[in-house]
Motif scaffolding. Sequence first.
Motif, PDB file in Angstrom:
ATOM      1  N   ALA A  94      -4.871 -86.413 -51.782  1.00 55.62           N
ATOM      2  CA  ALA A  94      -4.204 -85.244 -51.206  1.00 55.62           C
ATOM      3  C   ALA A  94      -2.773 -85.173 -51.708  1.00 55.62           C
ATOM      4  N   ARG A  95      -2.287 -83.942 -51.925  1.00 59.40           N
ATOM      5  CA  ARG A  95      -0.904 -83.710 -52.340  1.00 59.40           C
ATOM      6  C   ARG A  95      -0.273 -82.704 -51.400  1.00 59.40           C
ATOM      7  N   SER A  96       0.916 -83.024 -50.901  1.00 55.42           N
ATOM      8  CA  SER A  96       1.613 -82.101 -50.021  1.00 55.42           C
ATOM      9  C   SER A  96       2.632 -81.289 -50.809  1.00 55.42           C
ATOM     10  N   LEU A  97       2.811 -80.028 -50.407  1.00 49.93           N
ATOM     11  CA  LEU A  97       3.757 -79.130 -51.064  1.00 49.93           C
ATOM     12  C   LEU A  97       4.564 -78.381 -50.015  1.00 49.93           C
ATOM     13  N   THR A  98       5.865 -78.301 -50.207  1.00 54.71           N
ATOM     14  CA  THR A  98       6.683 -77.406 -49.390  1.00 54.71           C
ATOM     15  C   THR A  98       6.378 -75.963 -49.802  1.00 54.71           C
ATOM     16  N   GLY A  99       6.913 -75.027 -49.051  1.00 58.17           N
ATOM     17  CA  GLY A  99       6.732 -73.629 -49.438  1.00 58.17           C
ATOM     18  C   GLY A  99       7.287 -73.355 -50.820  1.00 58.17           C
ATOM     19  N   ALA A 100       8.434 -73.953 -51.121  1.00 56.14           N
ATOM     20  CA  ALA A 100       9.047 -73.761 -52.446  1.00 56.14           C
ATOM     21  C   ALA A 100       8.180 -74.370 -53.539  1.00 56.14           C
ATOM     22  N   GLN A 101       7.663 -75.584 -53.299  1.00 51.83           N
ATOM     23  CA  GLN A 101       6.817 -76.246 -54.305  1.00 51.83           C
ATOM     24  C   GLN A 101       5.503 -75.491 -54.525  1.00 51.83           C
ATOM     25  N   ALA A 102       5.045 -74.796 -53.465  1.00 49.26           N
ATOM     26  CA  ALA A 102       3.817 -73.999 -53.590  1.00 49.26           C
ATOM     27  C   ALA A 102       4.108 -72.619 -54.178  1.00 49.26           C
ATOM     28  N   ASN A 103       5.390 -72.378 -54.520  1.00 48.54           N
ATOM     29  CA  ASN A 103       5.807 -71.113 -55.144  1.00 48.54           C
ATOM     30  C   ASN A 103       5.528 -69.900 -54.256  1.00 48.54           C
ATOM     31  N   ILE A 104       5.821 -70.062 -52.956  1.00 47.93           N
ATOM     32  CA  ILE A 104       5.710 -68.945 -52.016  1.00 47.93           C
ATOM     33  C   ILE A 104       7.068 -68.236 -51.994  1.00 47.93           C
ATOM     34  N   VAL A 105       7.137 -67.078 -52.627  1.00 47.24           N
ATOM     35  CA  VAL A 105       8.399 -66.368 -52.814  1.00 47.24           C
ATOM     36  C   VAL A 105       8.525 -65.266 -51.758  1.00 47.24           C
ATOM     37  N   THR A 106       9.661 -65.253 -51.061  1.00 45.49           N
ATOM     38  CA  THR A 106       9.894 -64.283 -49.989  1.00 45.49           C
ATOM     39  C   THR A 106      11.087 -63.383 -50.320  1.00 45.49           C
ATOM     40  N   ASP A 107      11.337 -62.440 -49.422  1.00 50.44           N
ATOM     41  CA  ASP A 107      12.576 -61.668 -49.508  1.00 50.44           C
ATOM     42  C   ASP A 107      13.731 -62.509 -48.963  1.00 50.44           C
ATOM     43  N   ASN A 108      14.879 -61.885 -48.765  1.00 45.07           N
ATOM     44  CA  ASN A 108      16.082 -62.642 -48.384  1.00 45.07           C
ATOM     45  C   ASN A 108      16.357 -62.647 -46.880  1.00 45.07           C
ATOM     46  N   GLN A 109      15.399 -62.214 -46.066  1.00 44.50           N
ATOM     47  CA  GLN A 109      15.624 -62.093 -44.632  1.00 44.50           C
ATOM     48  C   GLN A 109      15.438 -63.453 -43.954  1.00 44.50           C
ATOM     49  N   HIS A 110      16.530 -64.198 -43.832  1.00 37.01           N
ATOM     50  CA  HIS A 110      16.439 -65.520 -43.208  1.00 37.01           C
ATOM     51  C   HIS A 110      15.959 -65.419 -41.766  1.00 37.01           C
ATOM     52  N   ASN A 111      15.150 -66.389 -41.349  1.00 37.98           N
ATOM     53  CA  ASN A 111      14.564 -66.516 -40.011  1.00 37.98           C
ATOM     54  C   ASN A 111      13.415 -65.543 -39.743  1.00 37.98           C
ATOM     55  N   ASP A 112      13.233 -64.546 -40.609  1.00 35.42           N
ATOM     56  CA  ASP A 112      12.122 -63.601 -40.418  1.00 35.42           C
ATOM     57  C   ASP A 112      11.726 -63.011 -41.767  1.00 35.42           C
ATOM     58  N   ALA A 113      11.496 -63.886 -42.736  1.00 35.62           N
ATOM     59  CA  ALA A 113      11.245 -63.441 -44.105  1.00 35.62           C
ATOM     60  C   ALA A 113       9.821 -62.915 -44.270  1.00 35.62           C
ATOM     61  N   THR A 114       9.639 -62.116 -45.303  1.00 32.39           N
ATOM     62  CA  THR A 114       8.325 -61.571 -45.671  1.00 32.39           C
ATOM     63  C   THR A 114       7.935 -62.122 -47.035  1.00 32.39           C
ATOM     64  N   ILE A 115       6.697 -62.562 -47.160  1.00 30.85           N
ATOM     65  CA  ILE A 115       6.214 -63.080 -48.442  1.00 30.85           C
ATOM     66  C   ILE A 115       6.058 -61.929 -49.429  1.00 30.85           C
ATOM     67  N   LYS A 116       6.674 -62.055 -50.608  1.00 32.13           N
ATOM     68  CA  LYS A 116       6.586 -61.037 -51.654  1.00 32.13           C
ATOM     69  C   LYS A 116       5.485 -61.355 -52.654  1.00 32.13           C
ATOM     70  N   MET A 117       5.370 -62.632 -53.015  1.00 31.85           N
ATOM     71  CA  MET A 117       4.320 -63.041 -53.958  1.00 31.85           C
ATOM     72  C   MET A 117       4.136 -64.551 -53.908  1.00 31.85           C
ATOM     73  N   ILE A 118       2.990 -64.999 -54.378  1.00 35.03           N
ATOM     74  CA  ILE A 118       2.720 -66.435 -54.499  1.00 35.03           C
ATOM     75  C   ILE A 118       2.211 -66.708 -55.910  1.00 35.03           C
ATOM     76  N   ASP A 119       2.912 -67.572 -56.609  1.00 33.30           N
ATOM     77  CA  ASP A 119       2.442 -68.042 -57.917  1.00 33.30           C
ATOM     78  C   ASP A 119       1.524 -69.229 -57.639  1.00 33.30           C
ATOM     79  N   THR A 120       0.233 -69.040 -57.831  1.00 35.58           N
ATOM     80  CA  THR A 120      -0.765 -70.031 -57.408  1.00 35.58           C
ATOM     81  C   THR A 120      -1.047 -71.112 -58.455  1.00 35.58           C
TER      82      THR A 120
END
Length: 395
Positions: A94-120
């Motif tokens: 098993a390998r663990s990934l943070t949101g950043a390591q999983a390439n989950i890209v959001t907008d700039n709205q801190h504390n309530d961000a929206t996912i814009k895209m995921i590079d899988t």
Amino acid sequence: MKKPLIVQKFGGTSVGSIERIHTVAEHIIKAKNDGNQVVVVVSAMSGETNRLLGLAQQIDSVPTARELDVLLSAGEQVSMALLAMTLNKLGYSARSLTGAQANIVTDNQHNDATIKMIDTRTITELLAQDHIVVVAGFQGVNENGDITTLGRGGSDTSAVTLAGALKADECQIFTDVDGVYTCDPRVVATAQKLEIVDFPSMEEMARKGAKVLHLPCVQYAWENEVPLRVLSTFDVNAGSLIKGEQCHKAVCGIAIQRDMALITVQHDHFPSLAKQCQMLGVEVWSVIEEAEWTGVIIKRDACAKLALVFNEKIRNSEPVSLLTTVGLLAQELVERSCELLAEQGIEVKSLSVDKQSLMLVMLPQHVDKAANILHEAYITSDELLASHLKHVSLG
């Protein structure tokens, strides 16, 4: 032949202790041994996000939004690492990934961000190497490289968005209930578990108070044709599957929403009221027009905010609860529902009818009893419903 791909999400209660993390690992291993590729999304351990928020508020009652995201994202990182360690200990890579390591890209709205895209690509490469991939829910990274969090229900959003991006065969939401019920079983003892729920009905139940799935999660899954399954971490069964565009039940469920308020004003003051709600970020659940007044249903905890700027024009404000019947024939049940409740001394203060739902507004002390009355009439006993439908068809 390509293996099926399943995304599994485990909430804070499911990963709340080392013992429970072992139980979660068993579910994942079963899915893996059944021949699936598995991506797992985890929340922070139960209570951990509140603990971290409490620490921040000891320093500043309104912490800097960016730094709060950095802090709160640590909760999910603890869960993902512990779960990956457990799986590795049990002999499964098993390998663990943070949101950043999983390439989950959001907008700039801190504390309530929206996912814009995921590079899988990173996840896909790990799956190709036969790893189980464990991703931290509730978090991503913006285009500046800053950690962001997704707000309430964020881990559900992470899971279903990942499932859509990966074209998963199913997104499984593991929680402390074993499926979607016709009503809250803690309120209605005869509530029945639904094996299959269509997306329009599930969206309406989530919108009107059913707490099993967060509304954005249901909406994304519906839009992207991702089948959702709600399962219990603690019981082994098939849970409830959410899929399909068409409702086939006369009444498929009854949702309860508590802690609401009915704010009424004179008709000519309503445009100003609606504008103030929009400016203050107060969500309006429903607009009700009566002969002598117009009202809005809002969350009770938003009343004080609204009263600060609009108090002089508010005609009346009172706590209410909402009871919503969802199904194909909800609209046809207005008169009968009001009759049934009136017979038991329950006043319906106002109501709202949509395409597939009937929402009744009543005093909070009546909503549990009302839920049992309507559930008995329209779901537990089909005799009354059949009689009413016969009356409707005969005109």
